[in-house]
Design a protein around this motif. Structure first.
Motif, PDB file in Angstrom:
ATOM      1  N   SER A   1       0.792  -1.225   0.000  1.00  0.00           N
ATOM      2  CA  SER A   1       0.000   0.000   0.000  1.00  0.00           C
ATOM      3  C   SER A   1       0.830   1.283   0.000  1.00  0.00           C
ATOM      4  CB  SER A   1      -0.919   0.005   1.222  1.00  0.00           C
ATOM      5  OG  SER A   1      -0.142   0.002   2.394  1.00  0.00           O
ATOM      6  N   SER A   2       2.153   1.164   0.025  1.00  0.00           N
ATOM      7  CA  SER A   2       2.973   2.369   0.155  1.00  0.00           C
ATOM      8  C   SER A   2       4.219   2.287  -0.730  1.00  0.00           C
ATOM      9  CB  SER A   2       3.382   2.546   1.618  1.00  0.00           C
ATOM     10  OG  SER A   2       4.318   3.579   1.754  1.00  0.00           O
ATOM     11  N   MET A   3       4.274   3.116  -1.745  1.00  0.00           N
ATOM     12  CA  MET A   3       5.438   3.140  -2.630  1.00  0.00           C
ATOM     13  C   MET A   3       6.703   3.600  -1.908  1.00  0.00           C
ATOM     14  SD  MET A   3       6.596   2.343  -5.574  1.00  0.00           S
ATOM     15  CE  MET A   3       5.267   2.218  -6.736  1.00  0.00           C
TER      16      MET A   3
ATOM     17  N   PHE B   1      12.699   0.100   1.800  1.00  0.00           N
ATOM     18  CA  PHE B   1      13.118  -1.286   2.022  1.00  0.00           C
ATOM     19  C   PHE B   1      14.222  -1.683   1.053  1.00  0.00           C
ATOM     20  CE2 PHE B   1      12.741  -5.788   0.923  1.00  0.00           C
ATOM     21  CZ  PHE B   1      13.017  -6.348   2.160  1.00  0.00           C
ATOM     22  N   VAL B   2      14.057  -1.351  -0.211  1.00  0.00           N
ATOM     23  CA  VAL B   2      15.065  -1.708  -1.214  1.00  0.00           C
ATOM     24  C   VAL B   2      16.406  -1.064  -0.877  1.00  0.00           C
ATOM     25  CG1 VAL B   2      15.716  -1.431  -3.642  1.00  0.00           C
ATOM     26  CG2 VAL B   2      13.414  -2.193  -3.049  1.00  0.00           C
TER      27      VAL B   2
ATOM     28  N   VAL C   1      19.740  -3.201   0.030  1.00  0.00           N
ATOM     29  CA  VAL C   1      20.992  -3.041  -0.733  1.00  0.00           C
ATOM     30  C   VAL C   1      22.128  -2.621   0.205  1.00  0.00           C
ATOM     31  CG1 VAL C   1      22.135  -1.669  -2.512  1.00  0.00           C
ATOM     32  CG2 VAL C   1      19.870  -2.618  -2.941  1.00  0.00           C
ATOM     33  N   ALA C   2      21.848  -1.679   1.103  1.00  0.00           N
ATOM     34  CA  ALA C   2      22.882  -1.235   2.047  1.00  0.00           C
ATOM     35  C   ALA C   2      23.304  -2.382   2.956  1.00  0.00           C
ATOM     36  CB  ALA C   2      22.376  -0.061   2.875  1.00  0.00           C
ATOM     37  N   GLY C   3      22.350  -3.126   3.458  1.00  0.00           N
ATOM     38  CA  GLY C   3      22.673  -4.260   4.329  1.00  0.00           C
ATOM     39  C   GLY C   3      23.474  -5.330   3.618  1.00  0.00           C
ATOM     40  N   LEU C   4      23.076  -5.666   2.383  1.00  0.00           N
ATOM     41  CA  LEU C   4      23.831  -6.652   1.624  1.00  0.00           C
ATOM     42  C   LEU C   4      25.230  -6.152   1.274  1.00  0.00           C
ATOM     43  CD1 LEU C   4      21.002  -8.043  -0.698  1.00  0.00           C
ATOM     44  CD2 LEU C   4      22.072  -9.176   1.272  1.00  0.00           C
ATOM     45  N   SER C   5      25.353  -4.850   1.020  1.00  0.00           N
ATOM     46  CA  SER C   5      26.683  -4.270   0.743  1.00  0.00           C
ATOM     47  C   SER C   5      27.586  -4.389   1.973  1.00  0.00           C
ATOM     48  CB  SER C   5      26.550  -2.801   0.354  1.00  0.00           C
ATOM     49  OG  SER C   5      25.779  -2.678  -0.805  1.00  0.00           O
TER      50      SER C   5
END
Length: 115
Positions: free
Chosen positions: A93-95, A101-102, A106-110
């Motif tokens: 419901s929220s763009m 989240f994305v 990405v920051a966490g995976l980096s």
């Protein structure tokens, strides 16, 4: 939780005139009462859950015969499905929540990849 909200409403109603006047102390008083009551409720529920579920977990683990790898895989699968359900509830419901989240993913995976 409902009873706590009702009590919060009674506290706020008792301070209605001061709240309507915008008295900072009244706002702080109502907030602190509500937060303290919520802390006490959470502590009580946590203590009760521990009293019930720690012995139950110990008894279950004493009888558990499934391989540890399978147990971890099942636990990870359940945790993943719960997290996916929570994420769907927020993101469908929220763009802006999707992009936040994305970016966080990405920051966490980096960070994980750099370590």
């Amino acid at each position: 939780m409902v009873k706590l909200r009702q009590q919060n409403a009674r506290w706020a109603a008792g301070s209605r005139q001061a709240l309507d006047a915008g008295a900072r102390g009244a706002v702080i008083d109502v907030q602190l009462k509500g937060l303290t009551a919520d802390l006490a409720r959470g502590a009580l529920l946590t203590a009760l859950a521990l009293l019930v579920f720690v012995p139950l977990a110990d008894a279950s683990l004493a009888l558990w015969t499934v391989d540890a790898r399978v147990s971890r895989a099942v636990a990870a699968g359940i945790a993943t499905s719960v997290a996916a359900g929570a994420a769907w509830k927020i993101f469908h419901s929220s763009m802006p929540a999707r992009w936040t989240f994305v970016v966080g993913l990405v920051a966490g995976l980096s960070i994980l990849g750099a370590g």
